[in-house]
Structures are given as structure tokens and as C-alpha cells.
Design an enzyme around this catalytic site. Structure first.
Site, PDB file in Angstrom:
ATOM      1  N   SER A 149      55.265  42.201  67.772  1.00 44.51           N
ATOM      2  CA  SER A 149      55.756  43.718  67.832  1.00 44.51           C
ATOM      3  C   SER A 149      57.263  43.753  68.827  1.00 44.51           C
ATOM      4  CB  SER A 149      55.329  44.928  67.455  1.00 44.51           C
ATOM      5  OG  SER A 149      56.530  45.874  65.977  1.00 44.51           O
ATOM      6  N   ARG A 218      57.031  58.801  61.400  1.00 50.14           N
ATOM      7  CA  ARG A 218      55.992  57.737  60.603  1.00 50.14           C
ATOM      8  C   ARG A 218      55.391  57.775  59.681  1.00 50.14           C
ATOM      9  NH1 ARG A 218      52.556  54.543  63.021  1.00 50.14           N
ATOM     10  NH2 ARG A 218      51.139  54.371  62.450  1.00 50.14           N
ATOM     11  N   ASP A 317      57.787  40.956  56.232  1.00 51.38           N
ATOM     12  CA  ASP A 317      58.402  41.727  57.742  1.00 51.38           C
ATOM     13  C   ASP A 317      59.797  42.090  56.654  1.00 51.38           C
ATOM     14  OD1 ASP A 317      58.426  43.410  59.501  1.00 51.38           O
ATOM     15  OD2 ASP A 317      57.717  42.081  60.568  1.00 51.38           O
ATOM     16  N   HIS A 350      54.909  43.761  58.277  1.00 58.37           N
ATOM     17  CA  HIS A 350      54.993  43.548  59.339  1.00 58.37           C
ATOM     18  C   HIS A 350      53.747  44.246  60.697  1.00 58.37           C
ATOM     19  CE1 HIS A 350      56.585  44.522  63.326  1.00 58.37           C
ATOM     20  NE2 HIS A 350      56.157  44.840  63.529  1.00 58.37           N
ATOM     21  N   ASP A 351      53.026  44.393  59.178  1.00 54.69           N
ATOM     22  CA  ASP A 351      51.550  45.382  59.920  1.00 54.69           C
ATOM     23  C   ASP A 351      50.539  43.898  59.399  1.00 54.69           C
ATOM     24  OD1 ASP A 351      51.973  47.484  61.126  1.00 54.69           O
ATOM     25  OD2 ASP A 351      51.043  48.996  59.583  1.00 54.69           O
TER      26      ASP A 351
END
Lengths: 380, 380
Positions: A149, A218, A317, A350-351
Site C-alpha cells: 500500500s 476511518r 482494489d 485493497h485489504d
């Protein structure tokens, strides 16, 4: 101002003053790091991991801290990054609040936390600081630098600014430059924090804290870290049980996905310093390997010196889209480097690199297993 | 509390009381609408347009209001929705603040604006209200109901709850149910508004107004209405000219994409009522054609009665992704309807239907041109 320093952290002082790319210097700054495995006599088996925005240096359990780390299934004896073979160093990013110096740290010149007096932070500063840790540990040449990332940006900056320091590179869901969609997302996250009246231009306290802004930032992060596809299967249109919802409030938590975001936000808002978040977030927007190398992004990549590289990405992503890892591999190849591009079909967005170890593990393990021994060892 | 009513609006009163699906009733409620073209003697040439969250009924210029509407290139003489042939009605959604009754309207029972005392709003309520307008205009049978975005949900609900009212349907970037990614985005937009201290539990005024929350909500909307692909080409990493940025503030507007979002937000925040935004937003989360028809979403679609349908979507739409229009077409076909699915390669994301007229225009025009005359005319 609170820092969140894992108990197993070790520290290395940065040169003082430490000059920042965009101007300003740090005095008495330090970097937090952890290690796994043992450095070979010839120093040829070292791997550096540079991280995304929020992780600390505790990537996995080790002798100093037995608690699981954020990349526990990936790092350890017999794991994809096999610490029976490799000496692994993970640094907490410069500008973070997890042991390395950042806006939440004490400015020795004033005895107060830096807050917004911290100089402008760039990805290149984080790369220079990480390179200093490597050198201070007696490593002349890294077998590999792995960046996830934001760390994918940091790794590229390190390779650009410290030619020869890394033999090879694995770029995981990273990017050679920030693009407008991710800039827009991050801009909105920062605005959420800055619009919170409790942010108070960076002068919040634990008692008067920009909790709403951090919650929004968040939640928006989590939305962009995962994927719509995954959530369709995971949450669908499932409602919370009636005892977990407030039926009097039509805008309260009702769907499982809303509760999931709320849970993530609650766990995060008091565990990451808001000012540090702003600085690290902005540093990503500013990054373009083409700017630090001259010429465009492709030209910047083509100038990098490596023996071999692998860029891994994920179809789902949306924050660091697959084309960005493709660009890294293509750009490195244009510079004559043996660089592979590996698109994975992970649904987790993305994670995925944190959770889809079934796909990421073999990809990383195979690359590392195929690395030839360092040609010249410590003499590098 | 401000309503924003286009000058060419006409009004039709809803039955009083008007019962809402989730409970509660409206007294003295009305719907705003505009029309284009002339209704045939047999009433067979009527088209209804139901809209996304924010548009008013002024889809295009007409005799009552010469200013361009939000779908100006699509609607008018010789245009894809050709008003030389069709009598077109566009309604402002129930619950909106642009002429139809909503949370910003005066509750005749109290003489004050409803605000949060407005009953819970569902997509089905909007459909019932639109169906009432159609009937009040003397239209027994619509040649077509066209629904964009949220309107794609409204149109499906109308078809389900008023069988036979529409002969055909064009669903544009719509959905048969809300999925968790879009629920999450909308949940965050609502939270931004509700966390703004100026929202004051819905009791804001023009002088004490949740401007920050609305700005955040709108920016997040714009991010999800467009596409990363489009922005790469449109904004790239272009910076604002130095006279348009504050170089003293590292977190201020610096990139063109940030300025673009700010401009969109500024134009929106005082032009849409925050409470109306909350109600309309939540109504989308609640929608599942399977819930109002019994059985799952596919079963709900298979029960709908139409002669023909077309579902159009865009590859780059992350808010109403292409699979959702595919699901609509597949579900209708499973019910024996001649339903086509048309994926378009527009780069503009969800908003493509507003701007990519080169692709959407012919798709809509071809469908309407191929419609046979109404088989039974006014006797329907």
C-alpha cells in the site's frame, strides 16, 4: 497526544538534524522497528518491510512480543516470508504515532508535541528514514524490500534515492504515483477530521478529541479498503438483530454493513493520532516517482536499479487499482529489470494482502524462494 | 427550511390522508411535476420520468420554464425522448425539497416544517405518489416509465404496485435492491450530516445550518457518482495555480480534483435540504423489489408485468454497478418479459446518463422508436 508503541519495539536514532524533502528538519528523531530471524554472516539475507498508513512495526509475533502482528500468517518460520532463511526488518513509518517520530511526538526544541509544527512529510522522507535504519543495522544490501500500500510508494522512493540498497522488490497493492480518485478519498478523510470542531487546528486533547472526524475518516477508509463484491456475499441486506438496533431512529444502525463500519471506527479512532493521520495521508497524495526522478512516472520507474521485481495487485482494489501495479511492472521492465506483474482475483479489495494469504502467501514465497544468493555478500 | 421549486412547476394534490408504506400518513401533500409535448387523444403516448435523489422535475426547458433542465440534451423535440411524439411527465420525488411534499414542507397539522416528524419514507411511497400524478393527468396507461438511479428503483416499485400502469420500462443505472457498498456510502453521508453539530437533530435554520456535513455528504456523493478512470484523464495530478491555493496550509486545496469537489459541494450544500437528503437516502437502503413482492429479488422482478424493458448500465458505475442492471433484465426475462440488458462503456461512472448522451441518447431513442402503438389506447 498519545503514541501507541508496541512493547517489542526497538529504536534507532535518525541523524540530527534530519532534513525533510519539502523543507524543515527534525532534531532527535527516531525510528521504531522490529526484527525476525538472524542476519547471515555475509549480511545477504535481509528483507525490509515498509507498511501502509496505519500499521506499526509489529508485523508478526517475535521474541520481544509474542502477540500476533498485523501480517502474522505471512511472516515467521516456514511462512511465506520464512524467517528461518531471512532476517526481516519492519519499520514503523516516519510520521506515524507508533514509535517512530511524528506529529504526536515531543519536539525537543519546545518540549511540546509537534502537532502541526511538524514539517511537511513526504513519502521520500519515510524512505530515507527506513534506509537509515537498514544501514544502522549493518545491512549494506537488502535481498528484498517489500512495500504494501503506502509502503509500495515508500519502497519505490527508497529504491530511487538509495540505488543499490535493495537487490529486489515486491510491490504489494502499491503505486508509483497518487491518482485523483485516491487523492479525493484521502482529501475527504482529512476534511472530516479538520471539520470536526474538536480537532481545534491540531490542538486537541484526549478529553476534547476529534472523535467524529476520525470516525468518518476511518469508515471511508474501510469502505475503500474492501470491495463491493466481497460485501455482497458477506453482508448482503442482512439487518441487525432487533436488540442491537434502535427502531426509533430511522437513521440509526440497521444493516450489518453499518454495524461493521461502526465497529471498525470505534476500534480505530482512539488508536491513531489524528494529526499523524493527516500528515501520512497527505504524503501519499504528493507522491509521484516521476517527480523525485525527473521526467514522468514511467521514466522514473525506468531509472530504478534492481535485479528483479514483482508487482502484485488485486482486481477489486479501488484505492490502488490494478493498473497501478501493472504500471510499476511495465515501468521497471522498460528500464531493463526482470519485473513481473501478478494480478490476483481476491474479492477483498485493497485489504486483500492482509487477509487473502492463500493467494498472497504463495506469490511472495515463490518470489523469495527463487532469489539467488547475494552475488557479493556483505561487500555488496 | 427552504424549498427549491423550479418556476415552471405544476402541482397535483395527493389523496389526503396519503398512507405511507412504513406507517404514518401525510395530509394535504402534493407532487410537483412538469410536462413536455401533448397527450394524444387516446392517451397512448405518455412517458413518465422518475429521478435520482437530487433532481427536480425540470428535466428540460419547456413553455413554462425556458432554462435548461438537468436532462436537457435528452428530452425535447427531435431529441432521444422526442416530445414531438411523446407526452412526457417528470415528477419531483415525494420527500424531496423541490416542490413535492417532504421533510422541509409545512406540516398542516402543526403549521411548522415536518423536519424529523415526517413519516419514514420508502421508495414505494414515491412510486405511489408518482402513479397518482399519472392518473390525475388522465393517463390510464404509460407507454413507458423511465427511471434513473434512485428513479430506477421507484419505477420498479411503481410497476410492482400498479400492474398495467406501464407498458414498458427503461431502467437507467438503477437497481432492484440496495447492496451493502452503496448502503455504506449513503450511511456515511447521512452520518456526516448528523454528526455536524449544526444539524441539531434536524432543527437547523438558514443561519445555523449543517454546512460542513452537507459538504462532506456531497463530496462523497460526487466521488461515487464519477469514476477513477474518468478522473485520471480529466485531472491527473494537475495542481491548482498558485493564486488559487494556500501554500501555507499543507492540507488545503492543492490538486485540481480537490477544487472540483469543493466547487460541487459549494453549489449543493445550500440547494438541498439536509433532512430531505436523509430521508431520500435512507429510502434507497430499504428498497428491495423482493420485499415488496414477496420472495427474493429475482422472484420480485419475475412477477412484474410489462410488454418490454431495457436496463442500461455502465461498466464504471461503482454505486449502481452493472450487475444490478443485468439482474433487472435477467429477472424480467425470467418472468417472460422481452427485456434487454445494455452495458455501455462510458467512462463517467454512475453520472454517465447525465453527460454521456452520445451513448445514452441512441439507446433510449432506439427503444422508444421501436415501441408499437398502444394496442388498446385509452381503454388500456
Amino acid at each position: 497526544m498519545t503514541e501507541f508503541i508496541p512493547p517489542g519495539s526497538r529504536f534507532i536514532d535518525l541523524p540530527s538534524p534530519f532534513a525533510m524533502k519539502r523543507g524543515g528538519v527534525l532534531h532527535g528523531a527516531r525510528m521504531a522497528y522490529e526484527t525476525w530471524g538472524a542476519l547471515d554472516a555475509d549480511g545477504g539475507n535481509a528483507i525490509l518491510i515498509v507498511t501502509g498508513l496505519s500499521p506499526d512495526a509489529h508485523a508478526a509475533s517475535n521474541a520481544d512480543d509474542a502477540t500476533p502482528g498485523w501480517w502474522e500468517p505471512m511472516l515467521g518460520p516456514g511462512k511465506p516470508i520464512d524467517t528461518d532463511r531471512w532476517f526481516v526488518v519492519c519499520v514503523n513509518s516516519l510520521g506515524s504515532c507508533k514509535g517512530s517520530t511524528g506529529p504526536a511526538s515531543i519536539d525537543p526544541g519546545t518540549g511540546e508535541a509537534y502537532r502541526l509544527a511538524f514539517p511537511e512529510l513526504s513519502i521520500e522522507d519515510g524512505a530515507d528514514a527506513a534506509a537509515h535504519v537498514v544501514a544502522a543495522l549493518g545491512i549494506e544490501r537488502l535481498a528484498c524490500v517489500i512495500g504494501n500500500s503506502m509502503g509500495g510508494m515508500t519502497a519505490l522512493a527508497l529504491i530511487a534515492r538509495h540505488p543499490g540498497l535493495a537487490r529486489t522488490h515486491i510491490n504489494i497493492c502499491g503505486a508509483a504515483r497518487a491518482l485523483p480518485f485516491s487523492i479525493a478519498i484521502r482529501s475527504l478523510q482529512r476534511e472530516a477530521i479538520r471539520l470536526d470542531p474538536m480537532w481545534h487546528n491540531g490542538a486537541y486533547t484526549d478529553d476534547a478529541y476529534p472523535e467524529s472526524g476520525m470516525r468518518m475518516a476511518r469508515k471511508l477508509g474501510v469502505i475503500t479498503y474492501r470491495s463491493a463484491l466481497e460485501w455482497d456475499g458477506r453482508f448482503g441486506r442482512v439487518r441487525l438483530d432487533s436488540d442491537r438496533r434502535d427502531d426509533e431512529d430511522p437513521f440509526g444502525l440497521e444493516f450489518e454493513v453499518e454495524s461493521y463500519l461502526e465497529g471498525h471506527a470505534r476500534r480505530f479512532v482512539r488508536r491513531f493520532d489524528p494529526n499523524c493521520y493527516l500528515y501520512l495521508s497527505r504524503s501519499m497524495d504528493w507522491f509521484d516517482i516521476g517527480e523525485s526522478c525527473g521526467g514522468g512516472t514511467e521514466a522514473g520507474l525506468a531509472k530504478l536499479q534492481l535485479e528483479r521485481a514483482l508487482a502484485i495487485g488485486v482486481q477489486t482494489d479501488i484505492l490502488f487499482p490494478l493498473q497501478q501495479q501493472q504500471q510499476i511492472a511495465d515501468g521497471l521492465r522498460a528500464g531493463g529489470i526482470d519485473a513481473a506483474f501478478l494480478p490476483l482475483e481476491s474479492p477483498q479489495g485493497h485489504d486483500a494482502f492482509l487477509v487473502d494469504i492463500a493467494r498472497f502467501g504463495p506469490a511472495v514465497a515463490d518470489f523469495l524462494a527463487a532469489l539467488p544468493p547475494a552475488p557479493t555478500g556483505r561487500a555488496g
